[in-house]
Scaffold this active site. Structure first.
Site, PDB file in Angstrom:
ATOM      1  N   GLN A   9       3.616  -5.207   5.208  1.00 51.60           N
ATOM      2  CA  GLN A   9       2.165  -5.097   5.456  1.00 51.60           C
ATOM      3  C   GLN A   9       1.559  -3.959   4.632  1.00 51.60           C
ATOM      4  O   GLN A   9       0.754  -3.156   5.136  1.00 51.60           O
ATOM      5  CB  GLN A   9       1.912  -4.899   6.949  1.00 51.60           C
ATOM      6  CG  GLN A   9       2.038  -6.168   7.776  1.00 51.60           C
ATOM      7  CD  GLN A   9       0.942  -7.195   7.458  1.00 51.60           C
ATOM      8  OE1 GLN A   9      -0.156  -6.850   7.018  1.00 51.60           O
ATOM      9  NE2 GLN A   9       1.252  -8.458   7.679  1.00 51.60           N
ATOM     10  N   SER A  10       1.935  -3.880   3.371  1.00 55.04           N
ATOM     11  CA  SER A  10       1.438  -2.799   2.512  1.00 55.04           C
ATOM     12  C   SER A  10      -0.053  -2.959   2.191  1.00 55.04           C
ATOM     13  O   SER A  10      -0.476  -3.984   1.648  1.00 55.04           O
ATOM     14  CB  SER A  10       2.239  -2.795   1.205  1.00 55.04           C
ATOM     15  OG  SER A  10       1.593  -2.003   0.233  1.00 55.04           O
TER      16      SER A  10
END
Ligand SMILES: Cc1ncc(COP(=O)(O)O)c(C=O)c1O
Length: 373
Positions: free
Chosen positions: A116-117
């Site tokens: 989930q960058s």
């Protein structure tokens, strides 16, 4: 060798020949006048930059949260509103990084991060607008297998921006994987531009040197005495840039990074190292001293990317009291730290604390099961 200077019998900080006692205004004034160091000129216009961010971001008083906590006045610097795919701190870094990619004639940009960058999502948006390909390496750093975590939130937006995604298991040496991927592209005749995780190198940190100047300008305009800036710190570029800018112009505004991963000593060392490189890049070597860098790693919880109960409480409080969205990985932990420090009585009632909101709300949609949805 710098001679120690004593103000009312106590030296609190040393800054390359520039020593003073923070709390003592009169003493500080006398000292400053007597020993004013040569001013450091930081000229950001020497570096290529894409002016795509929605800047300056607002600086707002969080009236309801301040009242609820009954401590200092809490202000918020809205870097969640920087634009480019819902905004966040990476906009400021990528303005400089992608400009350099453009100058170098890159046709593909590569970067890496956790599933989930936020950094990956914003890099994908910048590459899309620049008209070049984007290749993202995502590490399964948390082990969260849920569908929303794996495919919704930032991952959904990566794909919408047209990025190609490669997945790697947790514990992979992601910087080595990034270099290997870049070599593959180069072997195919591509001109690859490589961005380290979080966009945290001296070029990216320039974005937060600029943010430091912006914040001090806003404070000056409204006669606001800022006593501390607090924000979430991870790959270090945000804090390194802020500290470089704030120390370089002798603002006397301390910064506290709330770590989302590394323990305190390691995080401080990492931030300091990058701040030194950033200052050198600006021709201001020595502008930052080791004691300008402070981190607190008490709010990491179980680990990177796993929201702690205090993270979820912070998200809930800001959403309900202020209509502001935090995120479960970074800004939620940063705000949890600020709230806890206020409750522990770390600040005076008449102080002004600025929370730098670094964004990340797109990640909420990857964390629905933690948020009671
Ligand atoms: C929303 C958000 N806040 C804070 C950070 C931490 O910033 P830095 O990596 O520059 O320390 C990040 C980094 O990815 C982020 O995405």
């Amino acid at each position: 060798m710098v001679k120690p200077l004593w103000v009312q019998g106590q030296v609190l900080r040393s800054n390359g020949g520039h020593q003073y006692r923070r709390q003592d205004r009169i003493g500080r004034k006398i000292f400053r006048a007597a020993l004013a160091p040569r001013p450091v000129v930081m000229n950001l216009a020497r570096f290529p930059r894409l002016h795509w961010g929605h800047l300056p971001t607002p600086l707002e008083l969080l009236q309801n949260l301040s009242r609820e906590l009954g401590g200092p006045s809490i202000w918020i610097k809205r870097d969640d509103c920087t634009g480019m795919s819902t905004g966040g701190n990476k906009t400021r870094k990528l303005e400089f990084l992608l400009a350099q990619a453009h100058v170098q004639g890159a046709d593909v940009v590569l970067t890496q991060g956790a599933t989930q960058s936020n950094h990956a999502r914003q890099t994908a948006a910048f590459a899309a607008r620049l008209g070049i390909a984007c290749h993202i390496l995502l590490e399964d750093r948390t082990g969260i297998g849920e569908r929303n975590y794996q495919h919704n939130g930032n991952v959904l937006l990566d794909r919408l921006h047209g990025a190609a995604i490669e997945r790697y298991p947790g514990g992979t040496d992601m910087e080595a994987a990034l270099t290997a991927a870049a070599e593959r592209f180069q072997a195919e005749g591509k001109n690859a531009y490589l961005i380290p995780g979080g966009g945290s190198n001296a070029t990216g940190a320039l974005g937060y040197v600029n943010a430091a100047f912006e914040l001090v300008g806003q404070a000056n305009d409204r006669d606001l005495r800022i006593d501390q800036v607090i924000h979430a710190t991870g790959s270090t570029g945000t804090q390194a840039g802020l500290v470089t800018g704030l120390s370089g112009i002798r603002s006397d505004i301390p910064v506290l990074g709330i770590s989302v991963r590394a323990e305190k000593a390691q995080q401080e060392e990492n931030v300091f190292r990058l701040a030194c490189t950033t200052a050198e890049k600006l021709g201001a070597a020595g502008a930052v001293s080791r004691d300008d860098v402070t981190a607190n790693s008490d709010y990491v919880g179980e680990g990177y990317g796993i929201p702690a109960p205090s993270t979820l409480e912070a998200i809930d409080l800001l959403a309900r009291l202020e209509g502001i969205l935090l995120d479960p990985v970074y800004s939620g932990k940063g705000m949890a730290g600020l709230i806890d420090l206020v409750r522990k009585g770390e600040f005076e009632q008449d102080q002004n604390i600025v929370f730098l909101h670094t964004g990340g709300a797109a990640g909420l949609f990857g964390y629905t099961s933690f948020l009671g949805a």
